[in-house]
Scaffold this active site. Structure first.
Site, PDB file in Angstrom:
ATOM      1  N   ARG A  27      -2.934  -3.002 -18.185  1.00 12.84           N
ATOM      2  CA  ARG A  27      -4.181  -2.225 -18.116  1.00 12.84           C
ATOM      3  C   ARG A  27      -3.988  -1.138 -17.068  1.00 12.84           C
ATOM      4  O   ARG A  27      -3.668  -1.425 -15.913  1.00 12.84           O
ATOM      5  CB  ARG A  27      -5.342  -3.117 -17.722  1.00 12.84           C
ATOM      6  CG  ARG A  27      -5.580  -4.228 -18.704  1.00 12.84           C
ATOM      7  CD  ARG A  27      -6.937  -4.823 -18.521  1.00 12.84           C
ATOM      8  NE  ARG A  27      -7.918  -4.041 -19.235  1.00 12.84           N
ATOM      9  CZ  ARG A  27      -8.180  -4.198 -20.539  1.00 12.84           C
ATOM     10  NH1 ARG A  27      -7.540  -5.087 -21.252  1.00 12.84           N
ATOM     11  NH2 ARG A  27      -9.083  -3.446 -21.124  1.00 12.84           N
ATOM     12  N   LYS A  87      -3.443   0.025 -24.836  1.00 11.85           N
ATOM     13  CA  LYS A  87      -3.922  -0.047 -26.222  1.00 11.85           C
ATOM     14  C   LYS A  87      -2.700  -0.008 -27.155  1.00 11.85           C
ATOM     15  O   LYS A  87      -1.905  -0.936 -27.142  1.00 11.85           O
ATOM     16  CB  LYS A  87      -4.937   1.063 -26.474  1.00 11.85           C
ATOM     17  CG  LYS A  87      -6.184   0.938 -25.583  1.00 11.85           C
ATOM     18  CD  LYS A  87      -7.227   1.964 -25.914  1.00 11.85           C
ATOM     19  CE  LYS A  87      -8.503   1.767 -25.121  1.00 11.85           C
ATOM     20  NZ  LYS A  87      -8.585   2.593 -23.914  1.00 11.85           N
ATOM     21  N   ASP A 101      -7.773  13.349 -24.654  1.00 13.46           N
ATOM     22  CA  ASP A 101      -7.810  11.947 -24.236  1.00 13.46           C
ATOM     23  C   ASP A 101      -7.204  11.143 -25.381  1.00 13.46           C
ATOM     24  O   ASP A 101      -7.832  10.939 -26.418  1.00 13.46           O
ATOM     25  CB  ASP A 101      -9.266  11.538 -23.980  1.00 13.46           C
ATOM     26  CG  ASP A 101      -9.398  10.068 -23.588  1.00 13.46           C
ATOM     27  OD1 ASP A 101      -8.430   9.295 -23.807  1.00 13.46           O
ATOM     28  OD2 ASP A 101     -10.471   9.688 -23.085  1.00 13.46           O
ATOM     29  N   GLU A 144      -0.423   4.891  -0.571  1.00 15.22           N
ATOM     30  CA  GLU A 144      -1.132   6.158  -0.797  1.00 15.22           C
ATOM     31  C   GLU A 144      -0.177   7.336  -0.668  1.00 15.22           C
ATOM     32  O   GLU A 144       0.653   7.374   0.246  1.00 15.22           O
ATOM     33  CB  GLU A 144      -2.250   6.350   0.241  1.00 15.22           C
ATOM     34  CG  GLU A 144      -3.574   5.801  -0.187  1.00 15.22           C
ATOM     35  CD  GLU A 144      -3.859   4.474   0.473  1.00 15.22           C
ATOM     36  OE1 GLU A 144      -2.887   3.716   0.699  1.00 15.22           O
ATOM     37  OE2 GLU A 144      -5.041   4.207   0.750  1.00 15.22           O
ATOM     38  N   THR A 167      -4.894   5.674 -21.548  1.00 16.39           N
ATOM     39  CA  THR A 167      -4.700   4.334 -21.002  1.00 16.39           C
ATOM     40  C   THR A 167      -3.325   3.854 -21.447  1.00 16.39           C
ATOM     41  O   THR A 167      -2.683   4.475 -22.302  1.00 16.39           O
ATOM     42  CB  THR A 167      -5.787   3.357 -21.492  1.00 16.39           C
ATOM     43  OG1 THR A 167      -5.862   3.457 -22.913  1.00 16.39           O
ATOM     44  CG2 THR A 167      -7.129   3.665 -20.889  1.00 16.39           C
ATOM     45  N   TYR A 204       0.853  -1.187   0.000  1.00 15.13           N
ATOM     46  CA  TYR A 204       0.000   0.000   0.000  1.00 15.13           C
ATOM     47  C   TYR A 204       0.889   1.237   0.000  1.00 15.13           C
ATOM     48  O   TYR A 204       1.872   1.288   0.751  1.00 15.13           O
ATOM     49  CB  TYR A 204      -0.915   0.032   1.240  1.00 15.13           C
ATOM     50  CG  TYR A 204      -2.346  -0.274   0.890  1.00 15.13           C
ATOM     51  CD1 TYR A 204      -3.018   0.492  -0.060  1.00 15.13           C
ATOM     52  CD2 TYR A 204      -3.028  -1.330   1.486  1.00 15.13           C
ATOM     53  CE1 TYR A 204      -4.328   0.205  -0.399  1.00 15.13           C
ATOM     54  CE2 TYR A 204      -4.337  -1.626   1.149  1.00 15.13           C
ATOM     55  CZ  TYR A 204      -4.982  -0.848   0.200  1.00 15.13           C
ATOM     56  OH  TYR A 204      -6.272  -1.131  -0.149  1.00 15.13           O
TER      57      TYR A 204
END
Ligand code: DSN
Length: 414
Positions: free
Chosen positions: A234, A228, A199, A56, A225, A54
């Site tokens: 991903r 692609k 985008d 954050e 992203t 973790y």
């Protein structure tokens, strides 16, 4: 390819499902414009122990202990991404495209603010203001469209911008095959005092590979992203001008997300390194050559391509003269082992679940090594399958031809 020896003994059923999917990918042809095959190096980074942490916060400012190495991983991804796009500031934590876009809106807008974006059935994306999406529900979106000829008319965009005075203009798409005029978008935004948001999810790889123009010199903020054309895990990222760095970072965390997925950040770093390699440019050039050859060949066979061709990796085919819906074509092609996605065409008279078009893209077939020769054969197979949609015997023969072609171009089983 699959070396999951622990999984095979602890959960044989799931292991076999993964094996089956691997076989499917090896033996079928992938023409979904948003999909690709990540390298083994990317897949290995994703399945590493970095999954367990973790973290954050950001490098040097985490809310959990033990993040010294994670800081190095994230910094590496950041530096490579900056280099790849020549960006002033980057955030590599967004989990996927829509959360990245939500973070961008949160960083620049208040709920109810007016935004201009490309309409979904004209090639835009749900998160560019569709009514069923958070974007359309939280913000006051006005939509621009493509013209009868399939192109965006920048004068029309300007007219809408002057009339509506949006706080942000969104440029980007998930089904548009032409170049976007980033500079013109910026000029229009400046006329009305709007922020510019690109985008580039679909074309990030092509921009990184230097084969399409980049919005980075012009735009305030850019999202993408990573899975692609960029061929990574991903996930997503945001690029922005330095002056917006704080507000973007705060919108991603704590605004939108909790802990970043550190194993994915590592895999992003691997993909960025791969995209910095000169080989990647050659790959991107071939994606476009393949797409243009494919569009040309479909047109020869009397298929209608929206806008009459492509400048990038994809095309949308209007099937109305072929007496088959996009849904039926998707199903017939699935039967022969070719994956495509049905698509609306601009002003589609048919409903979205059974639209009139197909969207086809070349990033995945180019990764497995297809060139123009294979593309020509592939168009032949697609045309044959569509023409013989009710002839199961013929479809079975085409499926065999698809498999034979795939076996000549292995993905992971090299
Ligand atoms: N699902 C992606 C695509 O296929 O374009 C966009 O989110």
């Amino acid at each position: 390819m699959n070396k999951n020896k622990n999984l095979s003994s602890s959960d044989e059923f799931l292991y076999k499902l993964i094996e089956k999917e691997e076989e499917r990918q090896e033996n079928e042809i992938e023409l979904i414009a948003s999909e690709n095959y990540a390298s083994m190096a990317v897949l290995e980074a994703m399945s590493s122990v970095l999954n367990n942490k973790y973290s954050e916060g950001y490098s040097g400012k985490r809310y959990y202990g033990g993040n010294q190495i994670i800081d190095e991983v994230e910094t590496l991804a950041i530096e490579r991404l900056k280099q790849l796009f020549g960006a002033e500031h980057v955030n590599v934590q967004p989990l996927s495209g829509s959360p990245a876009n939500a973070s961008v809106y949160m960083a620049f807008l208040e709920p109810g603010d007016k935004v201009l974006g490309l309409k979904l059935d004209h090639g835009g994306h749900l998160s560019h203001g569709h009514g069923v999406n958070f974007s359309g529900r939280l913000y006051d979106f006005v939509q621009y469209e493509v013209e009868e000829n399939g192109f965006i008319d920048m004068e029309k965009v300007r007219e809408i911008a002057l009339r509506e005075k949006p706080k942000m203009i969104v440029a980007g798409f998930s089904a548009y095959s032409r170049n976007l005029d980033w500079k013109r978008f910026k000029e229009i935004a400046d006329e009305v005092g709007a922020y510019t948001f690109a985008d580039i999810a679909h074309i990030a790889g092509l921009i990184a590979g230097g084969v399409l123009d980049s919005p980075v010199p012009y735009f305030d903020v850019i999202s993408s992203t990573t899975h692609k054309t960029l061929r990574g895990p991903r996930g997503a990222f945001i690029l922005c001008k330095e002056q917006f760095a704080k507000q973007v970072d705060r919108a991603v965390f704590p605004g939108m997300q909790g802990g970043p997925h550190d194993h994915i950040t590592a895999a992003k770093a691997v993909a960025f390194k791969e995209a910095l390699d000169p080989e990647f440019k050659i790959y991107c050039q071939q994606i476009i050559k393949n797409a243009q050859k494919m569009a040309e060949e479909f047109i020869k066979k009397d298929y209608k391509i929206i806008s009459g061709g492509t400048d990038n990796h994809l095309m949308v085919i209007d099937l109305r003269n072929k007496n088959i819906s996009g849904l039926e074509a998707e199903k017939v092609l699935e039967k022969v082992g070719i994956s495509v996605s049905r698509s609306t065409i601009p002003n589609d008279p048919a409903p979205p679940m059974r639209p009139s078009g197909l969207r086809i893209g070349t990033p995945a077939i180019t990764t497995r090594g297809f060139k123009e020769e294979e593309v020509l054969f592939l168009v032949e197979l697609i045309d044959e399958a569509i023409k013989n949609k009710d002839d199961d015997e013929k479809l079975e023969k085409i499926k065999k031809q698809v498999q034979d072609l795939c076996q000549k171009f292995p993905i992971y089983k090299k």
